[in-house]
Motif scaffolding. Structure first.
Motif, short mmCIF file in Angstrom:
data_model
loop_
_atom_site.label_atom_id
_atom_site.label_comp_id
_atom_site.label_asym_id
_atom_site.label_seq_id
_atom_site.Cartn_x
_atom_site.Cartn_y
_atom_site.Cartn_z
N ILE A 1 0.84 -1.20 0.00
CA ILE A 1 0.00 0.00 0.00
C ILE A 1 0.87 1.25 0.00
N PHE A 2 1.99 1.20 0.71
CA PHE A 2 2.95 2.31 0.72
C PHE A 2 3.52 2.51 -0.69
N GLN A 3 3.88 1.41 -1.39
CA GLN A 3 4.39 1.51 -2.75
C GLN A 3 3.36 2.19 -3.66
N LEU A 4 2.12 1.79 -3.53
CA LEU A 4 1.06 2.37 -4.36
C LEU A 4 0.89 3.86 -4.07
N GLU A 5 0.91 4.23 -2.79
CA GLU A 5 0.78 5.64 -2.41
C GLU A 5 1.91 6.47 -3.00
N LYS A 6 3.14 5.97 -2.91
CA LYS A 6 4.30 6.72 -3.44
C LYS A 6 4.19 6.86 -4.95
N LEU A 7 3.77 5.78 -5.63
CA LEU A 7 3.63 5.84 -7.09
C LEU A 7 2.55 6.86 -7.49
N LEU A 8 1.40 6.81 -6.82
CA LEU A 8 0.33 7.75 -7.11
C LEU A 8 0.78 9.19 -6.91
N ASN A 9 1.51 9.43 -5.84
CA ASN A 9 2.00 10.77 -5.53
C ASN A 9 2.94 11.28 -6.61
N MET A 10 3.91 10.43 -7.00
CA MET A 10 4.88 10.84 -8.02
C MET A 10 4.22 10.98 -9.40
N ALA A 11 3.27 10.08 -9.70
CA ALA A 11 2.57 10.15 -10.99
C ALA A 11 1.75 11.44 -11.08
N SER A 12 1.14 11.82 -9.96
CA SER A 12 0.36 13.06 -9.93
C SER A 12 1.27 14.26 -10.14
N GLU A 13 2.43 14.26 -9.49
CA GLU A 13 3.39 15.36 -9.64
C GLU A 13 3.88 15.48 -11.09
N GLN A 14 4.01 14.32 -11.77
CA GLN A 14 4.46 14.31 -13.17
C GLN A 14 3.33 14.62 -14.14
N LYS A 15 2.10 14.82 -13.59
CA LYS A 15 0.91 15.08 -14.42
C LYS A 15 0.71 13.95 -15.44
N LEU A 16 0.82 12.74 -14.95
CA LEU A 16 0.59 11.58 -15.79
C LEU A 16 -0.87 11.56 -16.23
N LYS A 17 -1.11 11.49 -17.54
CA LYS A 17 -2.47 11.59 -18.09
C LYS A 17 -3.10 10.21 -18.22
N LEU A 18 -3.43 9.64 -17.10
CA LEU A 18 -4.07 8.32 -17.10
C LEU A 18 -5.52 8.43 -17.54
N ASP A 19 -6.00 7.38 -18.18
CA ASP A 19 -7.40 7.30 -18.54
C ASP A 19 -8.24 7.34 -17.26
N LYS A 20 -9.32 8.12 -17.31
CA LYS A 20 -10.17 8.27 -16.12
C LYS A 20 -10.68 6.92 -15.63
N GLY A 21 -10.93 5.99 -16.56
CA GLY A 21 -11.46 4.69 -16.18
C GLY A 21 -10.51 3.89 -15.30
N ILE A 22 -9.19 4.08 -15.49
CA ILE A 22 -8.20 3.34 -14.70
C ILE A 22 -8.30 3.75 -13.24
N LEU A 23 -8.25 5.06 -13.02
CA LEU A 23 -8.31 5.56 -11.65
C LEU A 23 -9.69 5.33 -11.03
N ASP A 24 -10.74 5.46 -11.86
CA ASP A 24 -12.09 5.25 -11.37
C ASP A 24 -12.27 3.82 -10.87
N SER A 25 -11.74 2.86 -11.64
CA SER A 25 -11.84 1.45 -11.24
C SER A 25 -11.08 1.19 -9.94
N MET A 26 -9.88 1.77 -9.83
CA MET A 26 -9.08 1.61 -8.61
C MET A 26 -9.79 2.24 -7.42
N GLN A 27 -10.32 3.45 -7.66
CA GLN A 27 -10.97 4.17 -6.58
C GLN A 27 -12.16 3.39 -6.04
N LYS A 28 -13.00 2.88 -6.96
CA LYS A 28 -14.20 2.16 -6.53
C LYS A 28 -13.83 0.89 -5.76
N TRP A 29 -12.79 0.21 -6.23
CA TRP A 29 -12.36 -1.02 -5.55
C TRP A 29 -11.88 -0.70 -4.13
N PHE A 30 -11.09 0.36 -4.00
CA PHE A 30 -10.59 0.75 -2.68
C PHE A 30 -11.72 1.25 -1.78
#
Length: 461
Positions: free
Chosen positions: A131-160
């Motif tokens: 979970i720590f690895q995922l948090e760090k990746l999300l934080n760095m990806a956000s800082e890099q303005k990674l343009k992920l498809d909304k569906g990817i994050l939406d699916s992850m968010q709903k599961w969590f």
């Protein structure tokens, strides 16, 4: 981690007075390649070679020392690597070097997770690390303005969110505080929401043991789903990074496992959770605690292992290894001005008794400084001798009679030039830093400090 270490070490300055030495030789503060104290001991660790690490990671190095990862040639090649070695050998600084070398558009998006800085080291499990690895990746990806498809994050968010609801139901039944849920639905908001969810879950894992166990149990019971979500996210994030020319692949560096409070905890994370570790498909480098080096054959069933030994300071005939001596002098004088020693031979004395352990070398200088006369303003040869003998006696004080018998046998084998293989009692002494190990593990020797102790001289010499 690079930012954290840089922040922590920013106040570490070269000592020009005796009163400044303690801060300059802080032995528990690793430095990154950007720091003025950093020294690269490349090619001075016997059989260990940096290029072998690069080969294991499928990284190519050009003539101008640029590193690249060919995704097309390695689309399904996910490396799991353990960097094994004795405490104080410099593994954290080595990993910081890799993070700097490999973090580029042509190579990896390096996510360094320093678990001993941000997790509860009294009560940590593999789920916490993931979970720590995922948090760090999300934080760095956000800082890099990674343009992920909304569906990817939406699916992850709903599961969590489903997991959080189930966890909250259990916590409510136990009378414990629940985990909050909230956030917007935009792509930026989804990044923030996922970060908020992972941060709160991680915080819950650092709370009471009962609360942490409730969270872990929920994730473990659905680990197949979790690993699928995690792996899919890693793959799709990596694909988008290639499109945006951010990196070719994601590489996690997980450091600090050996600093957990018990060997049992470390064993559970690496061995008892090995099936879950196998299910995570992501390039990852872990540090391997020394007491688990004896489990090499088991760990090799799901990972690669490379040993990171101490620096070989002396040959078997007692002669200094000149390149190592030169680098270790640099290691000292970058931290402590040479004018604070009465002679270069005083520095060399400390190096000789360090056994090639950077941390032990810093400890020797620290103790010698405690012996120094402020009015004279220098560490003398006598100060160094007193410190060395004191440290040697401290190591010897709690050794058992059978330990000295083993050390006596070891001395005989070393004097005869015999290779030293594995022995469970030797392993215990390695963990206590009574014995040091070099090269491929067949060359071991007694910690040079111990040889100066009265007890060692009485029982062995």
């Amino acid at each position: 981690m690079l930012f954290l270490l840089s922040f922590q070490t920013s106040n570490m300055k070269k000592a020009t007075r005796l009163t400044e030495i303690d801060a300059a030789v802080n032995k528990f503060m690793p430095v990154t390649p950007e720091h003025p104290f950093y020294v690269d001991f490349k090619d001075l660790r016997g059989d260990f070679q940096e290029r072998k690490v690069m080969k294991i990671l499928s990284v190519s190095t050009s003539e101008d020392c640029r590193h690249s990862f060919d995704y097309q040639a390695n689309p399904y090649n996910k490396t799991m690597l353990f960097l094994a070695g004795m405490r104080g050998s410099g593994k954290t600084s080595e990993l910081a070097k890799y993070a700097k070398l490999l973090h580029s558009p042509e190579c990896f998006f390096v996510v360094t997770c320093n678990v001993d800085e941000e997790l509860d080291m009294d009560n940590v499990q593999y789920m916490d690390v993931l979970i720590f690895q995922l948090e760090k990746l999300l934080n760095m990806a956000s800082e890099q303005k990674l343009k992920l498809d909304k569906g990817i994050l939406d699916s992850m968010q709903k599961w969590f969110e489903e997991r959080v609801k189930e966890i909250n139901s259990s916590l409510k039944a136990e009378g414990s505080a629940e985990i909050e849920v909230g956030g917007e639905a935009t792509i930026v908001g989804l990044f923030a929401k996922m970060l908020g969810l992972t941060a709160r879950i991680k915080m819950g894992l650092s709370g009471s043991r009962e609360r942490a166990e409730t969270i872990r149990t929920n994730f473990k019971n659905r680990f197949l789903d979790f690993s699928l979500k995690f792996n899919t996210f890693i793959e799709q994030a990596s694909t988008q990074m290639r499109k945006q020319k951010i990196a070719q692949e994601i590489l996690f560096i997980v450091d600090g496992l050996e600093k957990t409070m018990s060997a049992d905890t470390r064993r559970k994370i690496i061995l008892e959770e090995s099936n879950r570790i196998r299910q995570i498909k992501a390039n990852t480098i872990f540090t391997l605690p020394i007491e688990l080096m004896k489990e090499e054959q088991r760990i090799k069933n799901f990972s690669e292992i490379i040993t990171f030994p101490f620096i070989k300071v002396k040959e078997r005939n007692g002669q200094f290894v000149k390149p190592a001596l030169k680098k270790l002098r640099e290691f000292i004088t970058k931290r402590v001005d040479a004018c604070l020693f009465d002679d270069i031979s005083t520095i060399d004395l400390a190096i000789a008794y360090s056994g090639g352990s950077p941390r032990q070398l810093l400890r020797i200088i620290e103790h010698a400084n405690w012996q120094a006369d402020e009015s004279f303003g220098k560490i003398t040869h006598t100060n160094m001798e007193v410190a060395i003998e004191k440290l040697g006696n401290d190591i010897a004080r709690y050794l058992e009679p059978e330990d000295f018998e083993l050390l006596k046998k070891l001395k005989g084998d070393l004097d005869a030039g015999h290779p030293i293989g594995f022995d469970s009692q030797i392993q215990v002494l390695l963990e206590k830093e009574v014995i040091f190990e070099y090269n491929d593990g067949t060359y071991k020797c007694v910690n040079p400090l111990l040889e100066r102790s009265k007890l060692y001289k009485h029982h062995v010499s």
